[in-house]
Design an enzyme around this catalytic site. Sequence first.
Site, short mmCIF file in Angstrom:
data_model
loop_
_atom_site.label_atom_id
_atom_site.label_comp_id
_atom_site.label_asym_id
_atom_site.label_seq_id
_atom_site.Cartn_x
_atom_site.Cartn_y
_atom_site.Cartn_z
N SER A 148 -1.48 -45.11 28.42
CA SER A 148 -1.80 -45.30 29.61
C SER A 148 -0.48 -45.78 30.38
CB SER A 148 -3.03 -46.46 29.95
OG SER A 148 -3.01 -46.51 31.15
N TYR A 161 -7.18 -54.12 28.36
CA TYR A 161 -6.97 -52.59 28.42
C TYR A 161 -5.30 -52.33 28.14
CZ TYR A 161 -6.76 -47.76 29.93
OH TYR A 161 -6.84 -46.38 29.86
N1 LIG Z 1 -8.50 -41.36 33.82
C1 LIG Z 1 -7.36 -42.22 34.11
O1 LIG Z 1 -7.09 -42.26 35.10
C2 LIG Z 1 -6.56 -42.45 32.72
C3 LIG Z 1 -5.49 -43.11 32.89
C4 LIG Z 1 -4.76 -43.70 31.90
C5 LIG Z 1 -5.32 -43.34 30.70
N2 LIG Z 1 -6.35 -42.92 30.48
C6 LIG Z 1 -6.73 -42.71 28.97
O2 LIG Z 1 -7.28 -41.18 28.95
C7 LIG Z 1 -8.07 -41.32 27.67
C8 LIG Z 1 -9.43 -40.51 28.39
O3 LIG Z 1 -9.85 -41.24 29.46
P1 LIG Z 1 -10.78 -40.69 30.42
O4 LIG Z 1 -10.53 -41.22 31.79
O5 LIG Z 1 -10.99 -39.24 30.20
O6 LIG Z 1 -12.09 -41.38 29.81
P2 LIG Z 1 -13.52 -40.92 30.01
O7 LIG Z 1 -14.72 -42.42 30.14
O8 LIG Z 1 -13.99 -40.14 31.00
O9 LIG Z 1 -13.93 -40.38 28.87
C9 LIG Z 1 -13.87 -41.08 27.51
C10 LIG Z 1 -14.59 -40.20 26.26
O10 LIG Z 1 -14.73 -41.31 25.15
C11 LIG Z 1 -15.81 -41.35 24.59
N3 LIG Z 1 -15.93 -42.66 23.98
C12 LIG Z 1 -15.79 -44.03 24.53
N4 LIG Z 1 -15.98 -44.81 23.50
C13 LIG Z 1 -16.10 -44.06 22.36
C14 LIG Z 1 -16.36 -44.45 20.97
N5 LIG Z 1 -16.32 -45.63 20.74
N6 LIG Z 1 -16.22 -43.50 20.01
C15 LIG Z 1 -16.14 -42.20 20.15
N7 LIG Z 1 -16.12 -41.84 21.69
C16 LIG Z 1 -16.06 -42.66 22.45
C17 LIG Z 1 -16.80 -41.28 25.97
O11 LIG Z 1 -18.22 -41.02 25.51
C18 LIG Z 1 -16.29 -40.17 26.79
O12 LIG Z 1 -16.57 -39.07 26.22
C19 LIG Z 1 -8.36 -42.64 27.54
O13 LIG Z 1 -7.52 -43.06 26.23
C20 LIG Z 1 -7.95 -43.51 28.74
O14 LIG Z 1 -7.62 -45.01 28.31
C21 LIG Z 1 -7.11 -42.27 31.38
#
Ligand SMILES: NC(=O)c1ccc[n+]([C@@H]2O[C@H](COP(=O)([O-])OP(=O)(O)OC[C@H]3O[C@@H](n4cnc5c(N)ncnc54)[C@H](O)[C@@H]3O)[C@@H](O)[C@H]2O)c1
Length: 271
Positions: A148, A161
């Site tokens: 991130s 985080y």
């Molecule tokens: N959306 C953003 O703005 C953003 C920004 C920077 C980084 N990220 C990173 O991108 C990745 C995806 O983020 P997102 O926004 O799509 O999140 P999201 O919450 O929409 O999806 C995350 C998924 O991970 C699964 N999950 C959570 N805990 C788990 C566990 N213990 N075991 C297995 N699965 C698990 C959830 O069920 C979900 O399906 C993450 O690594 C997040 O840190 C997202």
Amino acid sequence: MDSRKTVLITGGLNGIGLEISRACLQSKLYNICVADIAIPQEGSLPIDPFQNIEESQGRYLLLHCDVSKEDHVQQVVSKTVETFSRLDAVINNAAISHPHYGAKDITGLSLEEWNRTVSINLTSIFLTTKYAVPHLKQSKGCIINVSSTRALQSEANTEIYSATKGAVLSLTHSLSISLGPEINVNAISPGWIDVQDHQLGKEREYNLRDLDHRQHPVGRVGRPEDVSKLCLYLIQDGCQEGGGFITGQNFVIDGGMTKKMIYLGEPWWNE
Ligand SMILES: NC(=O)c1ccc[n+]([C@@H]2O[C@H](COP(=O)([O-])OP(=O)(O)OC[C@H]3O[C@@H](n4cnc5c(N)ncnc54)[C@H](O)[C@@H]3O)[C@@H](O)[C@H]2O)c1
């Protein structure tokens, strides 16, 4: 015999991971395994996340998995290889963020919350790598870790985080040295990606404001496709015959936000 490569995506049921999973299936180049805690242990999901994708039947596995648990990860890797006979790429995407606990000042954060976040966001990558490496060495594959921009910059009360995402970057370059030349390891660091339309069975909670878009140098908030496109490129590069030339890198996809100076005007600056 199926000549497609196999990609394992953690947290691939929602958000960015869901878009990466769909893009892999749509490309028709890959079979996939989605390992997600939200997939029921028994029974099936109320909605098939890939129902509208042509020729997807028999090309995906949906497995319940808590990525912080060693026995879950071990089983997911062996079931993937048992089903598709190979493993070529692991996308470590599953994570939880600070909103899961509310924006908590560090003095209000419990050790349990800290350890749980570390185990999902960081230890999980150790676990998937440990069990996938023998298969990835054989296929000469790749690992992509989702970090991130919060690994690089912060708002208040996001220590847990940011710390885990920073560690994901160190782990990425460290693994790229240990696992080469057979396995390429890279990281992707998204900025703000609006994932509200990628939550299975859920409605949007809020609308983006004009200001949300305008503050980005590119003029808009990110979309899951922005990340999946790069992810697919890195999978193809890392799994190509003879090996790709990209490893140990971090790719920031944030619409330019980390390149923007945000001081509110120095005294000598003419606004
Ligand atoms: N959306 C953003 O703005 C953003 C920004 C920077 C980084 N990220 C990173 O991108 C990745 C995806 O983020 P997102 O926004 O799509 O999140 P999201 O919450 O929409 O999806 C995350 C998924 O991970 C699964 N999950 C959570 N805990 C788990 C566990 N213990 N075991 C297995 N699965 C698990 C959830 O069920 C979900 O399906 C993450 O690594 C997040 O840190 C997202």
